[in-house]
Each structure stands twice: as C-alpha cells, then as structure tokens.
Design a protein around this motif. Structure first.
Motif, PDB file in Angstrom:
ATOM      1  N   GLU A  59       0.810  -1.234   0.000  1.00  0.00           N
ATOM      2  CA  GLU A  59       0.000   0.000   0.000  1.00  0.00           C
ATOM      3  C   GLU A  59       0.838   1.277   0.000  1.00  0.00           C
ATOM      4  O   GLU A  59       0.394   2.326  -0.457  1.00  0.00           O
ATOM      5  CB  GLU A  59      -0.968   0.013   1.181  1.00  0.00           C
ATOM      6  N   GLY A  60       2.078   1.194   0.461  1.00  0.00           N
ATOM      7  CA  GLY A  60       2.877   2.416   0.520  1.00  0.00           C
ATOM      8  C   GLY A  60       3.634   2.723  -0.763  1.00  0.00           C
ATOM      9  O   GLY A  60       4.281   3.760  -0.876  1.00  0.00           O
ATOM     10  N   VAL A  61       3.571   1.804  -1.747  1.00  0.00           N
ATOM     11  CA  VAL A  61       4.419   1.969  -2.931  1.00  0.00           C
ATOM     12  C   VAL A  61       3.608   2.476  -4.123  1.00  0.00           C
ATOM     13  O   VAL A  61       2.586   1.890  -4.484  1.00  0.00           O
ATOM     14  CB  VAL A  61       5.112   0.637  -3.291  1.00  0.00           C
ATOM     15  N   ALA A  62       4.105   3.541  -4.733  1.00  0.00           N
ATOM     16  CA  ALA A  62       3.426   4.077  -5.914  1.00  0.00           C
ATOM     17  C   ALA A  62       4.024   3.490  -7.179  1.00  0.00           C
ATOM     18  O   ALA A  62       3.327   3.162  -8.138  1.00  0.00           O
ATOM     19  CB  ALA A  62       3.564   5.593  -5.935  1.00  0.00           C
ATOM     20  N   VAL A  93      19.187  -8.557  -6.138  1.00  0.00           N
ATOM     21  CA  VAL A  93      17.971  -7.798  -6.430  1.00  0.00           C
ATOM     22  C   VAL A  93      18.071  -6.429  -5.763  1.00  0.00           C
ATOM     23  O   VAL A  93      18.262  -6.343  -4.549  1.00  0.00           O
ATOM     24  CB  VAL A  93      16.726  -8.537  -5.879  1.00  0.00           C
ATOM     25  N   VAL A  94      17.960  -5.377  -6.539  1.00  0.00           N
ATOM     26  CA  VAL A  94      17.965  -4.020  -5.986  1.00  0.00           C
ATOM     27  C   VAL A  94      16.701  -3.313  -6.469  1.00  0.00           C
ATOM     28  O   VAL A  94      16.419  -3.292  -7.668  1.00  0.00           O
ATOM     29  CB  VAL A  94      19.225  -3.254  -6.419  1.00  0.00           C
ATOM     30  N   ALA A  95      15.960  -2.779  -5.511  1.00  0.00           N
ATOM     31  CA  ALA A  95      14.686  -2.139  -5.859  1.00  0.00           C
ATOM     32  C   ALA A  95      14.765  -0.640  -5.620  1.00  0.00           C
ATOM     33  O   ALA A  95      15.328  -0.184  -4.627  1.00  0.00           O
ATOM     34  CB  ALA A  95      13.560  -2.737  -5.012  1.00  0.00           C
ATOM     35  N   TRP A  96      14.228   0.089  -6.562  1.00  0.00           N
ATOM     36  CA  TRP A  96      14.097   1.539  -6.441  1.00  0.00           C
ATOM     37  C   TRP A  96      12.607   1.825  -6.380  1.00  0.00           C
ATOM     38  O   TRP A  96      11.872   1.429  -7.299  1.00  0.00           O
ATOM     39  CB  TRP A  96      14.710   2.225  -7.664  1.00  0.00           C
ATOM     40  N   VAL A  97      12.154   2.466  -5.300  1.00  0.00           N
ATOM     41  CA  VAL A  97      10.711   2.673  -5.192  1.00  0.00           C
ATOM     42  C   VAL A  97      10.357   4.133  -4.899  1.00  0.00           C
ATOM     43  O   VAL A  97      11.103   4.844  -4.226  1.00  0.00           O
ATOM     44  CB  VAL A  97      10.059   1.779  -4.093  1.00  0.00           C
ATOM     45  N   CYS A  98       9.225   4.537  -5.445  1.00  0.00           N
ATOM     46  CA  CYS A  98       8.640   5.825  -5.097  1.00  0.00           C
ATOM     47  C   CYS A  98       7.445   5.501  -4.211  1.00  0.00           C
ATOM     48  O   CYS A  98       6.642   4.616  -4.552  1.00  0.00           O
ATOM     49  CB  CYS A  98       8.129   6.555  -6.333  1.00  0.00           C
ATOM     50  N   ILE A  99       7.330   6.182  -3.089  1.00  0.00           N
ATOM     51  CA  ILE A  99       6.225   5.850  -2.194  1.00  0.00           C
ATOM     52  C   ILE A  99       5.057   6.812  -2.412  1.00  0.00           C
ATOM     53  O   ILE A  99       5.218   7.900  -2.948  1.00  0.00           O
ATOM     54  CB  ILE A  99       6.660   5.800  -0.704  1.00  0.00           C
ATOM     55  N   VAL A 108      13.039   6.713  -3.389  1.00  0.00           N
ATOM     56  CA  VAL A 108      13.432   7.921  -4.125  1.00  0.00           C
ATOM     57  C   VAL A 108      12.197   8.721  -4.542  1.00  0.00           C
ATOM     58  O   VAL A 108      11.071   8.205  -4.540  1.00  0.00           O
ATOM     59  CB  VAL A 108      14.259   7.555  -5.390  1.00  0.00           C
ATOM     60  N   ASP A 109      12.441   9.961  -4.922  1.00  0.00           N
ATOM     61  CA  ASP A 109      11.315  10.810  -5.337  1.00  0.00           C
ATOM     62  C   ASP A 109      10.877  10.500  -6.761  1.00  0.00           C
ATOM     63  O   ASP A 109       9.719  10.596  -7.106  1.00  0.00           O
ATOM     64  CB  ASP A 109      11.698  12.292  -5.247  1.00  0.00           C
ATOM     65  N   GLU A 110      11.862  10.145  -7.588  1.00  0.00           N
ATOM     66  CA  GLU A 110      11.544   9.933  -9.003  1.00  0.00           C
ATOM     67  C   GLU A 110      12.427   8.847  -9.600  1.00  0.00           C
ATOM     68  O   GLU A 110      13.574   8.673  -9.178  1.00  0.00           O
ATOM     69  CB  GLU A 110      11.822  11.233  -9.764  1.00  0.00           C
ATOM     70  N   LEU A 111      11.922   8.187 -10.614  1.00  0.00           N
ATOM     71  CA  LEU A 111      12.717   7.185 -11.338  1.00  0.00           C
ATOM     72  C   LEU A 111      13.129   7.784 -12.683  1.00  0.00           C
ATOM     73  O   LEU A 111      12.414   8.619 -13.241  1.00  0.00           O
ATOM     74  CB  LEU A 111      11.879   5.920 -11.561  1.00  0.00           C
ATOM     75  N   PRO A 112      14.282   7.338 -13.218  1.00  0.00           N
ATOM     76  CA  PRO A 112      14.698   7.895 -14.507  1.00  0.00           C
ATOM     77  C   PRO A 112      13.811   7.375 -15.634  1.00  0.00           C
ATOM     78  O   PRO A 112      13.660   6.166 -15.805  1.00  0.00           O
ATOM     79  CB  PRO A 112      16.136   7.382 -14.662  1.00  0.00           C
ATOM     80  N   ASP A 158      25.212   7.393 -22.156  1.00  0.00           N
ATOM     81  CA  ASP A 158      24.302   8.291 -22.878  1.00  0.00           C
ATOM     82  C   ASP A 158      22.998   8.509 -22.105  1.00  0.00           C
ATOM     83  O   ASP A 158      22.275   7.566 -21.798  1.00  0.00           O
ATOM     84  CB  ASP A 158      24.018   7.636 -24.237  1.00  0.00           C
ATOM     85  N   THR A 159      22.684   9.753 -21.810  1.00  0.00           N
ATOM     86  CA  THR A 159      21.455  10.030 -21.054  1.00  0.00           C
ATOM     87  C   THR A 159      20.472  10.882 -21.858  1.00  0.00           C
ATOM     88  O   THR A 159      19.518  11.428 -21.304  1.00  0.00           O
ATOM     89  CB  THR A 159      21.782  10.792 -19.744  1.00  0.00           C
ATOM     90  N   THR A 160      20.700  10.937 -23.166  1.00  0.00           N
ATOM     91  CA  THR A 160      19.867  11.844 -23.972  1.00  0.00           C
ATOM     92  C   THR A 160      18.401  11.437 -24.035  1.00  0.00           C
ATOM     93  O   THR A 160      17.537  12.259 -24.328  1.00  0.00           O
ATOM     94  CB  THR A 160      20.402  11.950 -25.417  1.00  0.00           C
ATOM     95  N   THR A 161      18.119  10.171 -23.768  1.00  0.00           N
ATOM     96  CA  THR A 161      16.713   9.744 -23.842  1.00  0.00           C
ATOM     97  C   THR A 161      15.929  10.184 -22.610  1.00  0.00           C
ATOM     98  O   THR A 161      14.702  10.090 -22.592  1.00  0.00           O
ATOM     99  CB  THR A 161      16.604   8.207 -23.933  1.00  0.00           C
ATOM    100  N   LEU A 162      16.624  10.637 -21.572  1.00  0.00           N
ATOM    101  CA  LEU A 162      15.926  10.975 -20.323  1.00  0.00           C
ATOM    102  C   LEU A 162      15.122  12.266 -20.425  1.00  0.00           C
ATOM    103  O   LEU A 162      15.567  13.250 -21.017  1.00  0.00           O
ATOM    104  CB  LEU A 162      16.936  11.156 -19.190  1.00  0.00           C
ATOM    105  N   ALA A 163      13.954  12.241 -19.801  1.00  0.00           N
ATOM    106  CA  ALA A 163      13.134  13.442 -19.769  1.00  0.00           C
ATOM    107  C   ALA A 163      13.781  14.485 -18.851  1.00  0.00           C
ATOM    108  O   ALA A 163      13.739  15.671 -19.105  1.00  0.00           O
ATOM    109  CB  ALA A 163      11.733  13.093 -19.273  1.00  0.00           C
ATOM    110  N   ASP A 164      14.404  14.004 -17.767  1.00  0.00           N
ATOM    111  CA  ASP A 164      14.974  14.930 -16.789  1.00  0.00           C
ATOM    112  C   ASP A 164      16.252  14.305 -16.212  1.00  0.00           C
ATOM    113  O   ASP A 164      16.187  13.359 -15.433  1.00  0.00           O
ATOM    114  CB  ASP A 164      13.930  15.163 -15.686  1.00  0.00           C
ATOM    115  N   THR A 165      17.389  14.836 -16.582  1.00  0.00           N
ATOM    116  CA  THR A 165      18.649  14.192 -16.173  1.00  0.00           C
ATOM    117  C   THR A 165      18.987  14.455 -14.706  1.00  0.00           C
ATOM    118  O   THR A 165      19.793  13.742 -14.119  1.00  0.00           O
ATOM    119  CB  THR A 165      19.833  14.673 -17.043  1.00  0.00           C
TER     120      THR A 165
END
Ligand code: PRX
Length: 664
Positions: free
Chosen positions: A553-556, A572-578, A616-620, A643-650
């Motif tokens: 329930e806490g994970v967005a 296994v490494v998880a990156w989550v936005c709550i 984290v607040d945001e995922l790439p 290369d990070t050119t595909t990212l919306a926000d670097t």
C-alpha cells in the motif's frame, strides 16, 4: 556457418590468435583420455547427420517398448515432435531396467538429511518404492495427463514422487520449497493440479522449516478447486492443521499394493511442467515431454560428466525445484543407473565444510554445482576444503550463471587439486538439458567459457539484425536447429511460446543471453540481455518483483534491477517511489525498507528478497514515460551512466547517485 568446433586433437598451447582472456587452456590429461566416455567421434557423427545421430543416441540410451520410426517432426515448428511414434515408460527406464540388468543392488541414492540422518537406497529398493507410490497415487485418482504439484524438501520421497507420477503417465510440476504460498497457489491454479504432494516440514540449519502451512494457505486462495487431495510426508514432525482432503504419505503408502506394472506411453506424452521466470510478471509453465527429454538428459549426463555407472559416485547439489534437479538429479543419473548423493541441507551446516565432508564420506567422484557456491566457498577460505581429502574427485561441473575465471581457477586448484577437468555447462529450463559444454577428455578447457555446443546441438551468435557474428564478435546466443529436450511449449499458452522465444530472430530459438565468440570459436556466455535476473543461479523476473512491490500500500512505483554482486552473481535491488499518503505518515524510512524487503520475500519467496531498497522521489524515465533500467543498473553498480539523452529529466540521476553513494 555454424560455430566452428574445437580443435580436438591439439594439446599444445602455442596458438597466436588469442584475445587476452583466451590464453589459459587446459588440455585433457592422457590418463583422463584413456578412460573417457566421450571421444571426438561424437562430433563427427553429429556433424555428418544430426537427426540420425539423435536417433542413434536415443536407441543407445533408452529402452523403447515400441521402437520409433520417425525421429524428428518439425512440420509444426517451433513445436517439435521427437521419436513421436515410439512408446516408452520413463520410470521404467530410470529403474526397472537396471534391476532387470542385474544392477538392483547398486546404490541409487546415498541420502543425507540436513540433521545427519542417512538412508542408502539401492536401485531395487527405489524401484519397489516407486511402484508402490505409483499405486498410491493411482488410488488417489491420478492417471495419464493429470497434473500433480510437488512441494517437498530435498528428500528421497521427492524423487520417488516424481518417478511415480512419470510412471503413471501423469505430469509433475515441482515447486521449489522456498517459494511462498502465493507463488504456489498461482502454479497450482495454472496447472489445474489434482493432487499436491508436500511434507509437514523440512530441516534447515537445525530447525524445522514448515511447508504444509503454505499449501493450506495456497488452497484457501482462488482457482485451486481442482485439488482433490494433499499427500503429506512426515519429515519435520512439526504440528500441522489437517483437513478432509489431507492424507499421510506413510498411511497411504503402507496400504498400497507393492507391484505396479508400467504401461508404455507415447514419446510425446508430457512429463512435467516447470514454472520459470520470464520478462513479465506471470511465470511461464515450461512443458517437457518424455522420449526426447530423457534421451538428451541421459546422453548429456553420460558424456558431459564422463559417467562410469559401475564406479562413479555423482553429486549434483541442485534442488529438485529447479530444472537442474530435474535433469541432473532425477532423470539423467537414474536413466544411466548411476550412484548419487542427495543432500537436504546447506553447504555450511552445522559448520563450514559440510559439503567437503560429504565428498569424503561418500567418495564423490563427480561434483556438479553453481558458481555462487564456489564463490561462497572462496570467501569462507581455502583452509576449509584443504582440511579435507577430496582425493576421490575427478571431474567438476558448473551451471546456472557464467563462472568467472578466478572462481574457475580456485575450483580447479582447491577443490580439484589442480587435476580435475571442469565442465561449464550452459543451458536453461527451456532447453531441458545441457546445450553448450566442453566434453571432458576431448575439449581443451578454457576457464570462464562454456565453449562448444555439445554434439547434436547447433548454436550461433548473431547481431541485432540476426546476422551471424564472426569470431571475435559479440551478440545474442541463438539455437538454429531443434533438439530432443527442447520445451514443447508454455502450458496453456502456445502463442506466448512462439512470441517469447521464436519471434526476435525468425527461425531461431533466442535464449535471452548475450554471448561472445572468441578467436578459436569458443562461446563465452555473458548473461541475460532481458529483464530476467540471475541470483545465485536462480532465475528471477524484475517484473514479478516490481508487481509484488506495487502491491504494497505504501508503494506508488517500483523499478527492480539485477546489480552485480560478488557472491550471488547478481542481487535484487529495488528503487521505489512511495505514495503521498505514505510520505505523509511514515516517520521511519528504514523500517519501511525492511518491511518492503520482507513483503517481497513473503509474496514470492525468500530468494526474491531485495538486497537493497532505495526510496526515491523519481525514477529515470524517457520522455514517453518508460523507466530506463540500463541507467538504473549503472547507478546501482556505481558505473558511468553513459548516454542520457533519452531521459526526460537528467537531474533525477544525480539524486539517485546520492543514494548509492551513501550506501557505499
Ligand atoms: O542466463 C543463463 C544462465 O541461466 C539461465 C537459465 O536459467 P534457468 O532456466 O533457471 O536454468 C538454470 C540451470 C540450467 C540462462 O539463460 N546460465 C545457465 N548456465 C549458465 C548460464 N550462464 C552462463 N554460463 C552457464 N554455464
């Protein structure tokens, strides 16, 4: 052109066309060659006529009740039919025929429980047990084509159950005992199982690890009405709940008739379904059938492990819940009438060195294990194996993930006393049996490379466009010709089979692995190129873990990556936005991290528990909103992100890097 085969005759090391890591090779010793099962005639025969070669191997390895006249039917490709008009009984091939041949008194299984209890089971005894167990299961209504889910510890009853199911022409689906109730439920539902065979519990590190409660929980869930009975082996002695559908194994077994006449079944009768992780959240039920599977299991087991059934003591450390346990604990060794060790516990219980004590106690000659176990032994220190003899070992095997050259060298020097060949065997749940491996006594070994397709298998490495790469190039590992043990499909989902394995490169089976072809034509498997992770040689899907995390329930939002790990290969490494609610209410982030790790372990199983969870607040993401895992993996491993050119926000990346930097 197919991948060039090894130079089978040269034993010098004077070639000049090596890349740096191709330099160290180990030619077979003359003593090994003198008594080796395999010789280069296998490669010659397979190259001359591949299909005829398999027909010959099948006749050599198995007893057919009705001999086949058709070897391969590829007319409905990619759904193969091998030896389709032949009939056999798989269990009879693994048991009765050895007894009839006068080898009934040979030990089939030296069982050692985690707690030190032991059982010695001869081929005659195992045959008798399987016959009785077949009658027991038939009494519970199991017949040809019925599915039976097996959720057991690594004890002899697990082997007996699998063979008894096979004997009846029914289909087993073994679920690893470390999987959760929910994973078990999903598999029971997908397979439509009629019976579940489990135990009260198994032993692990001196304590009972309960199993039956997970079955009870699974059967309370949706979609499990097909289950009529649960058969329970008494192993842990722990208290368990009991329902009307439950039956004790020992009661039913004692009441069953002792003799069971094996019926012959068509070669394409399904033998088992084994669920494995793919790139989506839903595990795939990989279907294997009888005649082709058993042919390749027996043939590879004999030739890759140089099996001399009259004198070898073989030990494959895999659990029966994985394909390695199916092919190289149950079907391969037993079809070949070999003596083997079956050990319930972990390598280091009750103290470090337990495995090496078992090697000495049973005089193990051939050991087959995973690189993760070798690396764990390296970490524990060479003094532990050095305090043991290990003199009986004459051949070592590796499976499950690439073995790094350092681990290969350590395995050979410390465990193999600088004399044993090591076979690095590449294959998958879907391939059913070994596909790429050195042949001991034939191939010049190269640490870190799986090397050469076994005779009868044709592999090619191709580039993005499906063109074969030249020696020195890298690309995708593909198989170009059908093989006997190949999966016959995904249970209940033929389209997914075609789409998953046969659509990326038309006409080729694409395995999901990247590979390099070196200057001498040896294959170096480099690991998965898709979203499948390999943790301690176990396949896990990033999507499945992500979907478990977002179920909290806490994970967005969640993104999971497999990050390089010294011991387990990947972790296994998880990156989550709550969620915003969670952000507002949570005071202790560390507690949430622990909660999320435990949540995944409960939903999927302890092997899937993330090593790290970063909140984290945001995922790439790309501009179209797709998570860029390649970058996440790089950040997780502390590598340059490229290369990070595909990212919306670097700027997102900088925030992520701060997390991993803190961790280090
Ligand atoms: O990535 C490859 C890796 O394990 C995957 C198959 O996993 P699974 O179906 O669980 O079967 C494991 C045991 C056969 C492959 O796609 N893999 C397996 N063996 C090797 C390997 N990677 C490199 N070298 C190996 N010898």
């Amino acid at each position: 052109m197919t991948i060039p085969q090894q130079d089978h005759t040269r034993t010098d090391q004077t070639r000049t066309d090596r890349t740096p890591d191709d330099e160290t090779t180990f030619p077979p010793s003359p003593e090994f060659v003198a008594d080796a099962v395999a010789d280069s005639s296998l490669h010659d025969a397979a190259s001359a006529d591949r299909v005829a070669f398999w027909a010959e191997q099948s006749r050599l390895m198995l007893d057919w009740r009705t001999p086949f006249t058709s070897t391969l039917d590829w007319s409905a490709a990619p759904f193969a039919r091998w030896f389709a008009d032949g009939e056999l009984n798989v269990a009879e091939n693994c048991l009765d025929r050895h007894v009839r041949a006068g080898n009934g008194e040979r030990v089939a299984i030296h069982f050692e429980g985690a707690n030190g209890d032991t059982r010695t089971i001869t081929y005659a005894q195992l045959t008798a047990d399987v016959q009785r167990a077949a009658n027991m299961l038939a009494g519970l209504g199991v017949g040809q084509g019925d599915r039976v889910v097996v959720y057991l510890p690594l004890i002899p009853e697990a082997v007996v159950t699998m063979l008894a199911i096979a004997r009846l022409g029914a289909i087993h689906s073994v679920v690893f005992g470390g999987f959760s109730a929910e994973s078990l439920r999903a598999r029971i539902e997908d397979a439509g199982a009629k019976v579940v065979v489990t135990a009260d519990g198994g032993w692990r590190r001196g304590a009972v690890s309960p199993l039956k409660p997970a079955v009870d929980e699974a059967l309370q869930g949706e979609g499990t009405d097909s289950v009529e009975h649960v058969l329970v082996v008494q192993r842990g002695g722990n208290d368990i709940d009991w329902t009307d559908r439950d039956r004790w194994w020992h009661d039913e077994f004692a009441a069953a008739a002792p003799e069971h006449e094996a019926q012959a079944f068509p070669a394409e009768n399904p033998l088992f379904i084994l669920y494995t992780s793919g790139t989506t959240g839903k595990p795939k039920g990989i279907v294997h059938t009888s005649g082709g599977y058993l042919t390749q299991a027996a043939y590879t087991h004999k030739n890759v492990f140089d099996m001399h059934p009259e004198k070898d003591v073989y030990w494959c450390t895999a659990d029966i819940g994985w394909i390695t346990g199916h092919t190289y604990v149950v079907y391969g060794p037993l079809a070949n009438g070999v003596t083997q060790v079956l050990y319930e516990g972990t390598p280091d219980e009750p103290k470090p060195g337990r495995w090496w004590d078992l090697v000495d106690a049973y005089g193990v000659t051939v050991l087959y294990t995973a690189p993760t176990a070798v690396r764990a032994a390296m970490k524990a220190g060479r003094q532990i194996p050095e305090a043991r003899s290990l003199e009986t070992l004459r051949l070592l095997g590796s499976v499950g993930e690439p073995i790094n050259p350092e681990a290969w060298q350590w395995y050979r020097q410390v465990i193999g006393h600088d004399r044993t060949p090591i076979v690095d065997t590449w294959w998958q749940t879907e391939t059913g049996g070994i596909m790429i491996s050195a042949l001991p006594g034939v191939t010049k070994l190269k640490p870190g490379a799986a090397q050469t397709p076994v005779p009868g298998i044709v592999a090619e490495i191709v580039d993005d466009d499906g063109h074969r790469v030249d020696p020195g190039g890298s690309g995708y590992l593909t198989i170009t010709e059908p093989w006997p043990a190949m999966a016959r499909g995904i249970w209940g989902d033929p389209d997914r089979f075609v789409e998953t394995y046969w659509s990326r490169f038309p006409g080729r089976y694409f395995a999901g692995d990247g590979a390099r072809l070196d200057g001498q034509g040896d294959i170096w498997v480099q690991g998965r190129v898709d979203d499948v992770m390999n943790v301690s040689g176990h396949r896990l899907s990033t999507a499945e873990i992500e979907s478990a995390l977002v179920g909290h329930e806490g994970v967005a939002e969640a993104a999971v990556v497999g990050a390089a790990d010294e011991t387990t290969g990947q972790a296994v490494v998880a990156w989550v936005c709550i969620t915003e609610e969670a952000q507002a209410s949570i005071t202790d982030r560390d507690a949430l991290v622990q909660d999320l790790r435990a949540w995944v372990a409960k939903r999927i199983g302890p092997i899937a528990r993330p090593r790290d969870v970063f909140i984290v607040d945001e995922l790439p993401k790309t501009r179209s909103g797709k998570i860029v895992r390649r970058l996440l993996r790089a950040v997780t491993e502390g590598r340059p992100v490229g290369d990070t050119t595909t990212l919306a926000d670097t700027s997102v990346l900088t925030a992520l890097q701060q997390h991993t930097a803190r961790k280090r």
